[in-house]
Design an enzyme around this catalytic site. Structure first.
Site, PDB file in Angstrom:
ATOM      1  N   LYS A  94       0.891  -1.160   0.000  1.00  0.00           N
ATOM      2  CA  LYS A  94       0.000   0.000   0.000  1.00  0.00           C
ATOM      3  C   LYS A  94       0.926   1.204   0.000  1.00  0.00           C
ATOM      4  O   LYS A  94       1.619   1.486   0.985  1.00  0.00           O
ATOM      5  CB  LYS A  94      -0.887  -0.033   1.246  1.00  0.00           C
ATOM      6  CG  LYS A  94      -2.045   0.946   1.178  1.00  0.00           C
ATOM      7  CD  LYS A  94      -1.793   2.137   2.048  1.00  0.00           C
ATOM      8  CE  LYS A  94      -2.932   3.147   1.913  1.00  0.00           C
ATOM      9  NZ  LYS A  94      -2.521   4.452   2.427  1.00  0.00           N
ATOM     10  N   GLY A 133       5.263   3.612  10.702  1.00  0.00           N
ATOM     11  CA  GLY A 133       4.445   4.823  10.733  1.00  0.00           C
ATOM     12  C   GLY A 133       4.087   5.205  12.141  1.00  0.00           C
ATOM     13  O   GLY A 133       4.846   4.952  13.081  1.00  0.00           O
ATOM     14  N   SER A 134       2.893   5.778  12.291  1.00  0.00           N
ATOM     15  CA  SER A 134       2.514   6.350  13.578  1.00  0.00           C
ATOM     16  C   SER A 134       2.024   5.287  14.552  1.00  0.00           C
ATOM     17  O   SER A 134       1.557   4.205  14.147  1.00  0.00           O
ATOM     18  CB  SER A 134       1.410   7.382  13.373  1.00  0.00           C
ATOM     19  OG  SER A 134       0.229   6.738  12.957  1.00  0.00           O
ATOM     20  N   GLY A 146      -1.877   4.870  13.920  1.00  0.00           N
ATOM     21  CA  GLY A 146      -2.185   4.084  12.722  1.00  0.00           C
ATOM     22  C   GLY A 146      -1.758   2.636  12.896  1.00  0.00           C
ATOM     23  O   GLY A 146      -2.512   1.699  12.584  1.00  0.00           O
ATOM     24  N   GLY A 147      -0.548   2.447  13.415  1.00  0.00           N
ATOM     25  CA  GLY A 147      -0.032   1.093  13.595  1.00  0.00           C
ATOM     26  C   GLY A 147      -0.880   0.302  14.577  1.00  0.00           C
ATOM     27  O   GLY A 147      -1.178  -0.874  14.368  1.00  0.00           O
ATOM     28  N   GLU A 185       6.572  -0.887  13.129  1.00  0.00           N
ATOM     29  CA  GLU A 185       7.675  -0.103  13.718  1.00  0.00           C
ATOM     30  C   GLU A 185       7.092   1.287  13.928  1.00  0.00           C
ATOM     31  O   GLU A 185       6.762   1.975  12.968  1.00  0.00           O
ATOM     32  CB  GLU A 185       8.861  -0.136  12.756  1.00  0.00           C
ATOM     33  CG  GLU A 185      10.134   0.353  13.371  1.00  0.00           C
ATOM     34  CD  GLU A 185      10.421   1.770  12.963  1.00  0.00           C
ATOM     35  OE1 GLU A 185       9.995   2.667  13.705  1.00  0.00           O
ATOM     36  OE2 GLU A 185      11.060   1.961  11.919  1.00  0.00           O
ATOM     37  N   CYS A 197      12.864   7.896  12.821  1.00  0.00           N
ATOM     38  CA  CYS A 197      12.308   7.196  13.983  1.00  0.00           C
ATOM     39  C   CYS A 197      13.360   7.045  15.079  1.00  0.00           C
ATOM     40  O   CYS A 197      13.024   6.778  16.224  1.00  0.00           O
ATOM     41  CB  CYS A 197      11.747   5.852  13.569  1.00  0.00           C
ATOM     42  SG  CYS A 197      12.644   5.077  12.262  1.00  0.00           S
ATOM     43  N   GLU A 220       6.797  10.844  21.618  1.00  0.00           N
ATOM     44  CA  GLU A 220       7.492  11.383  20.458  1.00  0.00           C
ATOM     45  C   GLU A 220       6.753  12.585  19.862  1.00  0.00           C
ATOM     46  O   GLU A 220       5.541  12.544  19.687  1.00  0.00           O
ATOM     47  CB  GLU A 220       7.564  10.270  19.392  1.00  0.00           C
ATOM     48  CG  GLU A 220       8.228  10.683  18.096  1.00  0.00           C
ATOM     49  CD  GLU A 220       8.151   9.576  17.028  1.00  0.00           C
ATOM     50  OE1 GLU A 220       7.145   8.841  16.984  1.00  0.00           O
ATOM     51  OE2 GLU A 220       9.096   9.468  16.244  1.00  0.00           O
TER      52      GLU A 220
HETATM   53  P1  NAP Z   1       0.622   6.952   9.477  1.00  0.00           P
HETATM   54  O1  NAP Z   1      -0.368   8.032   9.634  1.00  0.00           O
HETATM   55  O2  NAP Z   1       0.671   5.935  10.541  1.00  0.00           O
HETATM   56  O3  NAP Z   1       0.338   6.254   8.078  1.00  0.00           O
HETATM   57  C1  NAP Z   1       1.103   5.172   7.576  1.00  0.00           C
HETATM   58  C2  NAP Z   1       0.261   4.360   6.603  1.00  0.00           C
HETATM   59  O4  NAP Z   1      -0.750   3.654   7.328  1.00  0.00           O
HETATM   60  C3  NAP Z   1      -0.461   5.196   5.574  1.00  0.00           C
HETATM   61  O5  NAP Z   1      -0.495   4.467   4.371  1.00  0.00           O
HETATM   62  C4  NAP Z   1      -1.849   5.329   6.157  1.00  0.00           C
HETATM   63  O6  NAP Z   1      -2.838   5.513   5.195  1.00  0.00           O
HETATM   64  C5  NAP Z   1      -2.036   3.982   6.831  1.00  0.00           C
HETATM   65  N1  NAP Z   1      -2.949   4.068   7.970  1.00  0.00           N
HETATM   66  C6  NAP Z   1      -2.737   4.796   9.104  1.00  0.00           C
HETATM   67  N2  NAP Z   1      -3.768   4.613   9.959  1.00  0.00           N
HETATM   68  C7  NAP Z   1      -4.630   3.747   9.355  1.00  0.00           C
HETATM   69  C8  NAP Z   1      -5.875   3.179   9.733  1.00  0.00           C
HETATM   70  N3  NAP Z   1      -6.428   3.464  10.914  1.00  0.00           N
HETATM   71  N4  NAP Z   1      -6.481   2.352   8.866  1.00  0.00           N
HETATM   72  C9  NAP Z   1      -5.924   2.078   7.674  1.00  0.00           C
HETATM   73  N5  NAP Z   1      -4.764   2.596   7.246  1.00  0.00           N
HETATM   74  C10 NAP Z   1      -4.100   3.418   8.082  1.00  0.00           C
HETATM   75  O7  NAP Z   1       2.077   7.528   9.341  1.00  0.00           O
HETATM   76  P2  NAP Z   1       2.673   8.650   8.375  1.00  0.00           P
HETATM   77  O8  NAP Z   1       1.654   9.131   7.394  1.00  0.00           O
HETATM   78  O9  NAP Z   1       3.909   8.093   7.840  1.00  0.00           O
HETATM   79  O10 NAP Z   1       3.103   9.821   9.334  1.00  0.00           O
HETATM   80  C11 NAP Z   1       2.235  10.392  10.274  1.00  0.00           C
HETATM   81  C12 NAP Z   1       2.899  10.373  11.637  1.00  0.00           C
HETATM   82  O11 NAP Z   1       3.493   9.087  11.880  1.00  0.00           O
HETATM   83  C13 NAP Z   1       4.058  11.315  11.801  1.00  0.00           C
HETATM   84  O12 NAP Z   1       3.659  12.598  12.152  1.00  0.00           O
HETATM   85  C14 NAP Z   1       4.861  10.638  12.867  1.00  0.00           C
HETATM   86  O13 NAP Z   1       4.367  10.978  14.132  1.00  0.00           O
HETATM   87  C15 NAP Z   1       4.654   9.190  12.666  1.00  0.00           C
HETATM   88  N6  NAP Z   1       5.770   8.477  11.997  1.00  0.00           N
HETATM   89  C16 NAP Z   1       6.610   7.774  12.772  1.00  0.00           C
HETATM   90  C17 NAP Z   1       7.623   7.065  12.177  1.00  0.00           C
HETATM   91  C18 NAP Z   1       8.558   6.244  12.995  1.00  0.00           C
HETATM   92  O14 NAP Z   1       9.375   5.568  12.429  1.00  0.00           O
HETATM   93  N7  NAP Z   1       8.462   6.268  14.295  1.00  0.00           N
HETATM   94  C19 NAP Z   1       7.803   7.064  10.804  1.00  0.00           C
HETATM   95  C20 NAP Z   1       6.915   7.795  10.026  1.00  0.00           C
HETATM   96  C21 NAP Z   1       5.894   8.485  10.651  1.00  0.00           C
HETATM   97  P3  NAP Z   1      -3.469   6.966   4.992  1.00  0.00           P
HETATM   98  O15 NAP Z   1      -2.388   7.781   4.403  1.00  0.00           O
HETATM   99  O16 NAP Z   1      -4.616   6.721   4.083  1.00  0.00           O
HETATM  100  O17 NAP Z   1      -3.873   7.447   6.353  1.00  0.00           O
END
Ligand code: NAP
Length: 505
Positions: free
Chosen positions: A182, A239-240, A243-244, A263, A300, A389
Site C-alpha cells: 500500500k 508509521g505512527s 495508525g499502527g 515499527e 524514527c 514522540e
Molecule cells: P501513518 O499516519 O501511521 O500512516 C502510515 C500508513 O498507514 C499510511 O499508508 C496510512 O494511510 C495507513 N494508515 C494509518 N492509519 C490507518 C488506519 N487506521 N487504517 C488504515 N490505514 C491506516 O504515518 P505517516 O503518514 O507516515 O506519518 C504520520 C505520523 O506518523 C508522523 O507525524 C509521525 O508521528 C509518525 N511516523 C513515525 C515514524 C517512525 O518511524 N516512528 C515514521 C513515520 C511516521 P493513509 O495515508 O490513508 O492514512
C-alpha cells in the site's frame, strides 16, 4: 526529459487505472494525478499474490537471489528519475535521496547474499533412534518456510528504503513471500518508479507476475481491506503509533489472527552521564543538535530526550545544543500533515507547566524550526505526556538531581528503538547499573554516539518493546528481519523425496 508518472497501480504485472484519482502534494515542482486505491483492487492484488506463492516460494534460492539483485540493478538504472521526483515529492535534498537509493539497492543485494548462504533457514536435524527404550524416536527435520503473501505499508519518512522496494519488501521477497504494497500518498511518483523497477526484474527473471503489486493511495478502507484479507499472512508497517495500533488491532481481531510487524514511535533517550558531561558536554550538546535536526528530525531514531545531572556542566551542555539548533534554518517537512502534527506537538509541550522553552522559533506552512525545552526529573516522571514522540526537530532536556533520579527515569521509560549512553572513564560503574534496566527497554543500546544512522547488517536490531514496535522479538532492518516472514515447520519421518529442497541443505 523530466519524469512524468502515469499514475497507475501495478497489479500482477499490469499497470491498472482506477475510476477515481487523487492529486499528489509535492513540496515543490508539479503535482500529478494518481489512481485511487479501493478494496476491490486490493482483493485482485492479494488473489494474484496467493496464485504466485507456491511457484515463487519453490524457486531455488539462487534464482530468488538473482531476482533481488535484478531489482537493485533496475532501481540504480532509474536513479536520476528517482532523485528528481523523490526530491519534489518529499522536499528531502538530492544527496539524501541518492544515499537512500544506495541503501535500498544495498539491502536488496545483502538479502541476496544472505539467502544464498542459507543460514537463515536454521535447519535442525534429530536422527531417528529406532532402538530407544521405552519407545523409538522418529527422525525429525526442521526448516524455516515462507509464511505466504505479505502486506507492506510504505513509510512517509523513507520514500525508498522503507517503502515500495524497501526493507520489508526485500525481506519478504527474500523469504519467498509475494508482496502487496500500500503506497504512501506522500510519494506516489517515487513509488511508481520503484514498482516499475520490480516489474522489469520480474520479467527479466521470469518470476510469476503476482509476486508483487502496488496499490497507490486510497482512503483508510484500502489499508483495512489489506490487513483483513484472509489470504494475507503477515504485515510490515512503519508509521505512527495511532495508525499502527489500529491496524495491529484489526490483525488480532481477524478470524485467523496474523502477525503485524509495526515499527512505531520512539523518543530514543540519551543519558549523558556526569563524567562525560563534565569532559565533553559541549561537544555532545552540539552533536545532539545535529542529530536532532538531521532530515528535519523525521527519523524514527531521532534522540528527542537527553537526561543529564543538573549543574554547571548541564548549563554548558544546553547552551551548546541551543547554539547548534539556532544555526539550523526552518526545514521543509515530508507532508503538510506531518508539519501540522509537529507544530501541534510542539505547542502541547510549550503549554505544559512542566516544560520550559530554551529556544522555540516559528515557521511558515510546511516547514519546521528546531525547538528545545527543559524540565526536571521529578516533573518528567510526573508527566507521562512528556515521554511521547514529537515527530520532528524537537528536543527535551531533563535535569536530574541524583543518580537515583536517573535510574528512576530509566525504569519509567516506555519501549524504545534505541537508548544511548554517553560515558566518560568515571561513568562505567553507573552505566553498569543502568545497562540491565535499559536493555529491557530498547532494541539497540549505543555508547558515545547518536542513534540516527541505522546500519543495514546482520546484527542490527531496529525494533523494541511496545510502543517502539508491536513485536519486540523482531527487527525491521538488517538480515534478521527475514525471520518475520518465515515460520518453522518440522517434518517427522519424511522421506527425502518429499522434503522441501531447502531442508536438504
Ligand atoms: P501513518 O499516519 O501511521 O500512516 C502510515 C500508513 O498507514 C499510511 O499508508 C496510512 O494511510 C495507513 N494508515 C494509518 N492509519 C490507518 C488506519 N487506521 N487504517 C488504515 N490505514 C491506516 O504515518 P505517516 O503518514 O507516515 O506519518 C504520520 C505520523 O506518523 C508522523 O507525524 C509521525 O508521528 C509518525 N511516523 C513515525 C515514524 C517512525 O518511524 N516512528 C515514521 C513515520 C511516521 P493513509 O495515508 O490513508 O492514512
Amino acid at each position: 526529459m523530466p519524469f512524468t508518472p502515469h499514475g497507475k497501480h501495478l497489479i500482477a504485472g499490469e499497470w491498472t487505472a482506477g475510476d477515481d484519482t487523487f492529486e499528489s502534494s509535492p513540496a515543490h515542482g508539479p503535482a500529478h494525478r494518481f489512481a485511487f486505491g479501493t478494496p476491490d483492487l486490493v482483493n485482485r492484488a492479494v488473489q494474484a499474490a496467493e496464485a504466485a506463492f507456491e511457484a515463487y516460494s519453490r524457486r531455488p534460492r539462487q534464482e530468488r537471489a538473482a531476482f533481488l539483485e535484478a531489482i537493485a540493478d533496475e532501481i540504480e538504472a532509474r536513479g536520476a528519475d528517482i532523485t528528481e521526483i523523490g526530491t519534489q515529492e518529499t522536499g528531502l535534498p538530492a544527496a539524501r535521496l541518492e544515499g537512500e537509493r544506495g541503501r535500498t539497492s544495498g539491502q536488496l543485494r545483502l538479502f541476496a547474499a544472505h539467502i544464498r548462504k542459507g543460514d537463515y533457514l536454521d535447519r535442525r536435524h534429530d536422527e531417528a533412534l529406532p532402538d530407544r527404550q521405552p519407545a523409538p524416536r522418529p527422525e525429525l527435520v526442521m526448516v524455516q518456510r515462507p509464511i505466504g503473501p505479505v502486506a507492506v505499508f510504505g513509510a512517509s519518512n523513507f520514500p525508498l528504503a522503507f517503502s515500495t522496494a524497501g526493507g520489508d519488501t526485500a525481506a519478504a521477497l527474500a523469504a519467498g513471500c509475494p508482496v502487496v504494497v500500500k503506497g504512501h500518498e506522500a510519494h506516489p511518483g517515487t513509488g511508481e518508479i520503484a514498482a516499475e523497477a520490480i516489474r522489469a526484474a520480474i520479467e527479466k527473471c521470469d518470476m510469476p507476475a503476482g509476486v508483487f503489486s502496488l496499490i497507490q493511495g486510497g482512503d483508510r478502507s484500502v489499508g483495512q481491506a489489506l490487513v483483513q484479507h484472509p489470504l494475507i499472512k503477515a504485515v510490515g508497517f512503519t508509521g505512527s503509533l495511532a495508525g499502527g495500533r489500529a491496524l495491529f488491532d484489526l490483525c488480532a481481531a481477524r478470524p485467523e489472527p496474523i502477525p503485524f510487524f509495526g515499527e512505531l514511535g520512539s523518543v530514543n533517550p540519551m543519558f549523558v552521564l556526569p563524567h562525560a558531561l563534565e569532559a565533553r558536554g559541549e561537544e555532545i550538546g552540539r552533536g545532539w543538535a545535529a542529530s536532532l535536526t538531521m532530515g528535519a528530525g523525521q527519523f524514527c531514531t531521532n534522540p528527542g530526550i537527553a537526561i543529564v545531572m543538573d549543574g554547571k556542566a548541564a548549563d554548558r551542555f544546553v547552551d551548546a545544543a541551543a547554539d547548534g539548533l539556532k544555526q539550523v534554518d526552518a526545514q521543509v517537512m515530508l507532508t503538510d500533515g506531518i508539519a501540522k502534527a509537529f507544530n501541534a506537538g510542539r505547542d502541547q509541550v510549550a503549554q505544559s507547566a512542566a516544560a520550559r522553552p530554551v529556544m522555540v522559533a516559528g515557521a511558515e506552512g510546511r516547514k519546521a524550526s528546531p525547538a528545545l525545552f527543559e524540565t526536571t526529573a521529578a516533573e518528567f516522571l510526573e508527566n507521562p505526556q512528556l515521554h511521547h514522540e514529537v515527530f520532528g526537530p524537537l528536543g527535551l532536556l531533563v535535569r536530574a538531581g541524583s543518580a537515583e533520579e536517573i535510574e528512576a527515569i530509566a525504569r519509567a521509560l516506555e519501549g524504545q528503538l534505541t537508548v544511548t549512553l554517553h560515558l566518560g572513564e568515571g561513568d562505567v560503574a553507573a552505566a553498569q547499573a543502568l545497562r540491565p534496566v535499559l536493555e529491557r527497554k530498547a532494541g539497540r543500546l549505543l555508547v558515545n554516539g547518536f542513534p540516527t544512522g541505522v546500519e543495514v547488517v546482520d546484527s542490527m536490531v531496529h525494533g523494541g518493546p511496545y510502543p517502539a514496535s508491536t513485536n519486540f522479538g523482531a527487527t525491521s532492518v538488517g538480515t534478521l528481519s527475514i525471520r518475520r516472514f518465515l515460520r518453522p515447520v518440522c517434518y517427522q519421518n519424511m522421506p527425502a523425496a518429499l522434503l522441501p529442497e531447502d531442508a536438504l541443505g
